[in-house]
Every structure is written in structure tokens, then in C-alpha cells.
Design a protein around this motif. Structure first.
Motif, PDB file in Angstrom:
ATOM      1  N   ASP A  12       0.861  -1.173   0.000  1.00 50.02           N
ATOM      2  CA  ASP A  12       0.000   0.000   0.000  1.00 50.02           C
ATOM      3  C   ASP A  12       0.901   1.228   0.000  1.00 50.02           C
ATOM      4  O   ASP A  12       2.079   1.128  -0.286  1.00 50.02           O
ATOM      5  N   GLY A  13       0.370   2.344   0.324  1.00 53.57           N
ATOM      6  CA  GLY A  13       1.147   3.571   0.303  1.00 53.57           C
ATOM      7  C   GLY A  13       2.287   3.593   1.292  1.00 53.57           C
ATOM      8  O   GLY A  13       3.199   4.390   1.173  1.00 53.57           O
ATOM      9  N   SER A  14       2.267   2.710   2.293  1.00 53.78           N
ATOM     10  CA  SER A  14       3.307   2.753   3.312  1.00 53.78           C
ATOM     11  C   SER A  14       4.545   1.950   2.930  1.00 53.78           C
ATOM     12  O   SER A  14       5.584   2.114   3.531  1.00 53.78           O
ATOM     13  N   ALA A  15       4.475   1.090   1.936  1.00 54.31           N
ATOM     14  CA  ALA A  15       5.623   0.283   1.529  1.00 54.31           C
ATOM     15  C   ALA A  15       6.494   1.090   0.569  1.00 54.31           C
ATOM     16  O   ALA A  15       6.633   0.775  -0.598  1.00 54.31           O
ATOM     17  N   THR A  16       7.111   2.114   1.124  1.00 51.95           N
ATOM     18  CA  THR A  16       7.842   3.079   0.317  1.00 51.95           C
ATOM     19  C   THR A  16       8.953   2.440  -0.507  1.00 51.95           C
ATOM     20  O   THR A  16       9.109   2.751  -1.685  1.00 51.95           O
ATOM     21  N   TYR A  17       9.746   1.555   0.087  1.00 47.83           N
ATOM     22  CA  TYR A  17      10.843   0.927  -0.640  1.00 47.83           C
ATOM     23  C   TYR A  17      10.321   0.128  -1.831  1.00 47.83           C
ATOM     24  O   TYR A  17      10.944   0.096  -2.890  1.00 47.83           O
ATOM     25  N   TRP A  19       7.622   0.747  -3.675  1.00 51.32           N
ATOM     26  CA  TRP A  19       7.210   1.642  -4.750  1.00 51.32           C
ATOM     27  C   TRP A  19       8.411   2.299  -5.427  1.00 51.32           C
ATOM     28  O   TRP A  19       8.415   2.496  -6.650  1.00 51.32           O
ATOM     29  N   ILE A  20       9.442   2.604  -4.661  1.00 58.17           N
ATOM     30  CA  ILE A  20      10.672   3.142  -5.248  1.00 58.17           C
ATOM     31  C   ILE A  20      11.307   2.084  -6.155  1.00 58.17           C
ATOM     32  O   ILE A  20      11.740   2.388  -7.271  1.00 58.17           O
ATOM     33  N   ASP A  78      13.796   0.346   7.796  1.00 62.86           N
ATOM     34  CA  ASP A  78      12.556   0.606   8.518  1.00 62.86           C
ATOM     35  C   ASP A  78      11.554  -0.452   8.048  1.00 62.86           C
ATOM     36  O   ASP A  78      11.072  -0.404   6.920  1.00 62.86           O
ATOM     37  N   GLN A  81       8.364   0.173   6.185  1.00 61.32           N
ATOM     38  CA  GLN A  81       8.438   0.616   4.793  1.00 61.32           C
ATOM     39  C   GLN A  81       8.687  -0.552   3.823  1.00 61.32           C
ATOM     40  O   GLN A  81       8.839  -0.334   2.633  1.00 61.32           O
ATOM     41  N   GLU A  93      13.255  -5.885  -1.627  1.00 64.65           N
ATOM     42  CA  GLU A  93      13.325  -4.595  -2.318  1.00 64.65           C
ATOM     43  C   GLU A  93      14.765  -4.196  -2.630  1.00 64.65           C
ATOM     44  O   GLU A  93      15.016  -3.463  -3.587  1.00 64.65           O
TER      45      GLU A  93
END
Length: 121
Positions: A12-17, A19-20, A78, A81, A93
Motif C-alpha cells: 500500500d502507500g506505506s511500503a515506500t521501498y 514503490w521506489i 525501517d 516501509q 526490495e
């Protein structure tokens, strides 16, 4: 090393790594496909096997050394993320960097060599 899935969740939006990594891989693949298609139209030979071999070697080395560095507590992630898929203790990731390198470098090399007469090997 084992593959471990700890509390894997749908990104979702919190899995930043995640999406990067997706953005980097998508951009690398798009550029590589574009450059290879242009080369193919010019009649140049486009090889994929060297990319597969390079990607495999880079991924294996990344998994080994990421695990060593994480276990030595040289850096941490983190975990909020991450999507929660690990190879040993290394998050999945982190494999996007070597994959992008293996995908992107041949395209950059082809663009850089444009206009030069290839050496006979």
C-alpha cells in the motif's frame, strides 16, 4: 540462506521501498526496451543472455553481502516501509538496485557508443 516471508502484506502507500523499487525497475526496463528496439530496427544484434547472466551474478552477490552487512549491523531498514519478503535477513526490495544496473547499463553503453565504428572482435 532461506527465503522468509514475515507478515507479508499487499503493498500500500506505506511500503515506500517497494514503490521506489517498482519505479526504478519500470524506468530501467522502459529505457532498455526503447533502446533495444531502436537498435533492432537499425539491424544491430540485441543480446539478452549477457544481461541475464550479469543480473544473476549481481543478485547473488547482493543477497550474500546484504545479509553479511545487515547481520553485522552496518545498516538497518525501517520494516514498516518494507513489504515483508526477505532472503535471509535482506529485504527483497534491495534487489532492485542490481537488477536496474544489469538492465540499464547495456542500454546506456549502446547510447554512448552510438556513432562509433565497432571494433572487430
Amino acid at each position: 540462506m532461506c527465503c522468509r516471508i514475515g507478515a507479508a502484506r499487499v503493498p500500500d502507500g506505506s511500503a515506500t521501498y517497494f514503490w521506489i523499487a517498482c519505479a526504478m525497475l519500470g524506468a530501467s526496463l522502459a529505457f532498455r526496451v526503447w533502446i533495444d528496439a531502436r537498435a533492432h530496427r537499425r539491424g544491430e544484434r540485441v543480446r539478452v543472455l549477457p544481461t541475464v547472466v550479469a543480473a544473476t551474478v549481481l543478485v547473488v552477490l547482493t543477497v550474500v553481502f546484504d545479509n553479511v552487512m545487515i547481520l553485522a549491523d552496518l545498516f538497518q531498514f525501517d520494516h514498516d516501509q518494507l513489504i515483508g519478503i526477505y532472503l535471509g535477513v535482506a529485504p527483497i526490495e534491495d534487489l532492485s538496485y542490481p537488477l536496474c544496473t544489469a538492465i540499464l547499463l547495456p542500454a546506456v553503453w549502446r547510447v554512448q557508443r552510438k556513432g562509433r565504428v565497432p571494433s572487430s572482435v
